[in-house]
Design a protein around this motif. Structure first.
Motif, mmCIF file in Angstrom:
data_model
loop_
_atom_site.group_PDB
_atom_site.id
_atom_site.type_symbol
_atom_site.label_atom_id
_atom_site.label_comp_id
_atom_site.label_asym_id
_atom_site.label_seq_id
_atom_site.Cartn_x
_atom_site.Cartn_y
_atom_site.Cartn_z
ATOM 1 N N LEU A 15 0.829 -1.214 0.000
ATOM 2 C CA LEU A 15 0.000 0.000 0.000
ATOM 3 C C LEU A 15 0.861 1.262 0.000
ATOM 4 O O LEU A 15 0.521 2.258 -0.651
ATOM 5 N N HIS A 16 1.981 1.217 0.704
ATOM 6 C CA HIS A 16 2.848 2.391 0.733
ATOM 7 C C HIS A 16 3.596 2.573 -0.586
ATOM 8 O O HIS A 16 3.912 3.708 -0.967
ATOM 9 N N VAL A 17 3.870 1.488 -1.275
ATOM 10 C CA VAL A 17 4.465 1.609 -2.617
ATOM 11 C C VAL A 17 3.436 2.219 -3.570
ATOM 12 O O VAL A 17 3.752 3.144 -4.346
ATOM 13 N N ILE A 18 2.201 1.720 -3.534
ATOM 14 C CA ILE A 18 1.127 2.248 -4.381
ATOM 15 C C ILE A 18 0.876 3.721 -4.063
ATOM 16 O O ILE A 18 0.618 4.537 -4.961
ATOM 17 N N LYS A 19 0.983 4.074 -2.782
ATOM 18 C CA LYS A 19 0.713 5.447 -2.331
ATOM 19 C C LYS A 19 1.650 6.465 -2.974
ATOM 20 O O LYS A 19 1.342 7.661 -3.039
ATOM 21 N N LEU A 20 2.806 6.004 -3.453
ATOM 22 C CA LEU A 20 3.743 6.901 -4.123
ATOM 23 C C LEU A 20 3.183 7.432 -5.444
ATOM 24 O O LEU A 20 3.607 8.489 -5.931
ATOM 25 N N PHE A 21 2.230 6.700 -6.026
ATOM 26 C CA PHE A 21 1.734 7.054 -7.354
ATOM 27 C C PHE A 21 0.244 7.402 -7.385
ATOM 28 O O PHE A 21 -0.203 8.071 -8.303
ATOM 29 N N MET A 22 -0.498 6.957 -6.384
ATOM 30 C CA MET A 22 -1.943 7.245 -6.349
ATOM 31 C C MET A 22 -2.442 7.126 -4.903
ATOM 32 O O MET A 22 -1.796 6.501 -4.069
ATOM 33 N N PRO A 23 -3.584 7.724 -4.602
ATOM 34 C CA PRO A 23 -4.145 7.607 -3.245
ATOM 35 C C PRO A 23 -4.507 6.149 -2.927
ATOM 36 O O PRO A 23 -4.882 5.389 -3.820
ATOM 37 N N VAL A 24 -4.369 5.796 -1.655
ATOM 38 C CA VAL A 24 -4.730 4.439 -1.232
ATOM 39 C C VAL A 24 -5.909 4.512 -0.263
ATOM 40 O O VAL A 24 -6.196 5.560 0.316
ATOM 41 N N ASN A 25 -6.558 3.397 -0.100
ATOM 42 C CA ASN A 25 -7.705 3.308 0.803
ATOM 43 C C ASN A 25 -7.205 3.337 2.252
ATOM 44 O O ASN A 25 -6.563 2.391 2.708
ATOM 45 N N LEU A 26 -7.494 4.420 2.969
ATOM 46 C CA LEU A 26 -7.018 4.572 4.337
ATOM 47 C C LEU A 26 -7.635 3.534 5.264
ATOM 48 O O LEU A 26 -6.976 3.057 6.199
ATOM 49 N N GLU A 27 -8.886 3.170 4.989
ATOM 50 C CA GLU A 27 -9.546 2.160 5.837
ATOM 51 C C GLU A 27 -8.834 0.807 5.712
ATOM 52 O O GLU A 27 -8.680 0.084 6.706
ATOM 53 N N LEU A 28 -8.393 0.484 4.493
ATOM 54 C CA LEU A 28 -7.682 -0.782 4.284
ATOM 55 C C LEU A 28 -6.337 -0.763 5.015
ATOM 56 O O LEU A 28 -5.969 -1.756 5.671
ATOM 57 N N LEU A 29 -5.618 0.341 4.914
ATOM 58 C CA LEU A 29 -4.341 0.464 5.628
ATOM 59 C C LEU A 29 -4.557 0.381 7.134
ATOM 60 O O LEU A 29 -3.790 -0.291 7.842
ATOM 61 N N THR A 30 -5.611 1.020 7.628
ATOM 62 C CA THR A 30 -5.906 0.995 9.064
ATOM 63 C C THR A 30 -6.248 -0.416 9.529
ATOM 64 O O THR A 30 -5.801 -0.856 10.601
ATOM 65 N N PHE A 31 -7.015 -1.147 8.714
ATOM 66 C CA PHE A 31 -7.409 -2.510 9.083
ATOM 67 C C PHE A 31 -6.184 -3.408 9.249
ATOM 68 O O PHE A 31 -6.036 -4.113 10.255
ATOM 69 N N PHE A 32 -5.283 -3.386 8.271
ATOM 70 C CA PHE A 32 -4.111 -4.258 8.340
ATOM 71 C C PHE A 32 -3.114 -3.782 9.408
ATOM 72 O O PHE A 32 -2.404 -4.598 9.995
ATOM 73 N N THR A 33 -3.091 -2.480 9.669
ATOM 74 C CA THR A 33 -2.246 -1.974 10.757
ATOM 75 C C THR A 33 -2.759 -2.469 12.110
ATOM 76 O O THR A 33 -1.976 -2.934 12.944
ATOM 77 N N ALA A 34 -4.071 -2.376 12.313
ATOM 78 C CA ALA A 34 -4.667 -2.854 13.562
ATOM 79 C C ALA A 34 -4.493 -4.363 13.704
ATOM 80 O O ALA A 34 -4.208 -4.877 14.799
ATOM 81 N N LEU A 35 -4.650 -5.083 12.593
ATOM 82 C CA LEU A 35 -4.489 -6.540 12.604
ATOM 83 C C LEU A 35 -3.056 -6.916 12.985
ATOM 84 O O LEU A 35 -2.834 -7.810 13.822
ATOM 85 N N LEU A 36 -2.086 -6.245 12.372
ATOM 86 C CA LEU A 36 -0.681 -6.509 12.686
ATOM 87 C C LEU A 36 -0.382 -6.203 14.145
ATOM 88 O O LEU A 36 0.341 -6.959 14.814
ATOM 89 N N PHE A 37 -0.943 -5.122 14.660
ATOM 90 C CA PHE A 37 -0.688 -4.744 16.051
ATOM 91 C C PHE A 37 -1.251 -5.792 17.014
ATOM 92 O O PHE A 37 -0.560 -6.241 17.937
#
Length: 463
Positions: A15-37
């Motif tokens: 997602l952070h690689v994709i974010k370099l070129f286009m907006p990413v879904n913040l909810e998706l990033l938040t979900f996987f961040t919370a899951l990893l935590f």
């Protein structure tokens, strides 16, 4: 659980690689961040888990107490996931190092070129410094496998020799290496770019290496050593020049790509490092596509290598939540008058007192990465007679010395474990004198030179 953590790490990185070129879904990033935590907490070592939970609880408490809106909770939780992505990418460099048997090349040069303890010491530091620029914490086991046998057979007090060379070589790369975690944190906190820090940081690193070499050389590290070089007809000897060029080319490619991305304003400061690291590591790995060992090394990386990032990843999520909460709550504005009064009273002496306080707190057990965030927020909240780049250099200097002399720092613990000595020996007993000298007048001189380099770059290069 491990597989889910691996997937979360890869998705966050993607997602952070994709974010370099286009907006990413913040909810998706938040979900996987919370899951990893949530899952990563169970995989963390006890020491890391304790400090992670403390900062997570502090962050939640501040967010609740100041009744901050939920979107700020989300942005704070994901604020340092870019650093997680860079850690995952930088670990990829271990794959071609293992597949290509680059350790054999280092051993070849070691046996061929060095006849004195002091020159071997400088070589060990330089190799550690070079490898640390992309292997980061993975440098310790690599260096042990490279040097341990040769040092045991040829160097008196080989454990002290090795511990100081590894610790100093690693800590001094933190001043300039684009993938170093402390560099990324300092950039994020102070809002400076890597190109602004590179030249003054490299200057500090070089003077630190020379200081260490001079200290050891003049304190008696000048005994002759006897090594039996490999035959020039061996495959290792024939491949050594080419593989040496590969390693140097990798480091240069990283630095050049980051500079080009910055010149063309591609991505954020940390995004450029992520993209450059991904491109260089991928090209290096692909170059071994026909190597029979690649498949087994990739399999080992998937089974255990990628999960090595879990400890730090969960830790950074908690620290990011805390830092975001402090940023948006306005806490620093309440203590700013007191801090400003102290700085005004100390004047330029604050440049000495701040790093000393940082180092003393680190020696007592608070992790330098945490202190870099906290001190960075505080220093930027007050009016110092320093630029943001100078503040970033002070934070990096403080963290670098703290990584060496704190017996609780990860490098001290890891080095002590591999060498079968105590963390107190690795940190304070063997490295305190060097850190004192490096921090003293030489360092103040370095900071002055670093400021001059910074001004020069700003005037003649950036403008």
């Amino acid at each position: 659980m491990k597989n889910i953590c691996k997937m979360a790490l890869l998705v966050i990185t993607f997602l952070h690689v994709i974010k370099l070129f286009m907006p990413v879904n913040l909810e998706l990033l938040t979900f996987f961040t919370a899951l990893l935590f949530m899952l990563g907490l169970f995989m963390q070592k006890k020491g890391f888990r304790t400090i992670t939970l403390i900062f997570f609880a502090l962050g939640i408490s501040i967010l609740v107490y100041y009744k901050l809106p939920f979107p700020l909770w989300i942005s704070s939780l994901t604020s340092m996931t870019n650093i997680i992505a860079i850690i995952v990418v930088m670990q990829l460099f271990a794959i071609p190092i293992e597949v290509g048997h680059y350790s054999d090349t280092i051993e070849y040069w070691l046996k061929k070129l060095f006849k004195k303890e002091s020159s071997l010491y400088l070589f060990a530091m330089l190799v550690t410094n070079l490898f640390s620029s992309f292997l980061l914490f993975g440098t310790v086991p690599v260096m042990v496998s490279l040097f341990n046998k040769a040092l045991k057979n040829n160097v008196r007090d080989h454990q002290r020799f090795f511990a100081t060379a590894i610790m100093r070589g690693y800590a001094l790369v933190l001043f300039w290496a684009p993938g170093a975690v402390i560099m990324l944190l300092v950039m994020q906190v102070t809002h400076v770019s890597w190109s602004q820090l590179f030249l003054p940081g490299l200057l500090l690193s070089i003077i630190g290496l020379l200081t260490s070499y001079g200290l050891e050389h003049f304190s008696g590290l000048n005994k002759s050593i006897v090594t039996k070089p490999l035959p020039e007809t061996s495959s290792v000897a024939q491949n050594a020049p080419k593989q040496t060029a590969h390693i140097i080319l990798v480091v240069i490619a990283l630095l050049v790509l980051i500079s080009l991305f910055e010149a063309f304003s591609i991505g954020s400061a940390t995004g450029r490092i992520l993209l450059a690291g991904l491109l260089v590591s991928t090209i290096w790995i692909v170059s071994f596509f026909k190597n029979a060992e690649l498949k087994s090394v990739l399999s080992l990386y998937w089974k255990g290598g990628i999960t090595q990032a879990t400890d730090f990843s969960v830790f950074f999520i908690a620290v990011g939540l805390f830092a975001g909460a402090v940023d948006h709550s306005g806490i620093l504005s309440h203590i700013q008058p007191l801090l400003q009064g102290s700085v005004n009273h100390l004047g330029l002496y604050s440049i000495i007192i701040i790093p000393l306080l940082f180092i003393l707190i680190a020696v007592c057990g608070i992790h330098p990465l945490v202190l870099a965030v906290m001190f960075g927020k505080i220093l930027l909240a007050v009016s110092l007679p320093l630029s943001s780049v100078s503040i970033a250099l002070i934070l990096t200097l403080s963290a670098s010395i703290s990584f060496i002399i704190s017996p609780f720092a990860g490098m001290s613990l890891m080095t002590a474990k591999f060498l079968n000595v105590t963390p107190m020996e690795v940190s304070l007993k063997w490295n305190l004198l060097f850190c004192t000298i490096f921090f003293n007048r030489r360092t103040h001189f370095c900071l002055c030179l670093a400021w001059i380099v910074e001004r020069f770059c700003h005037t003649f290069i950036i403008v």
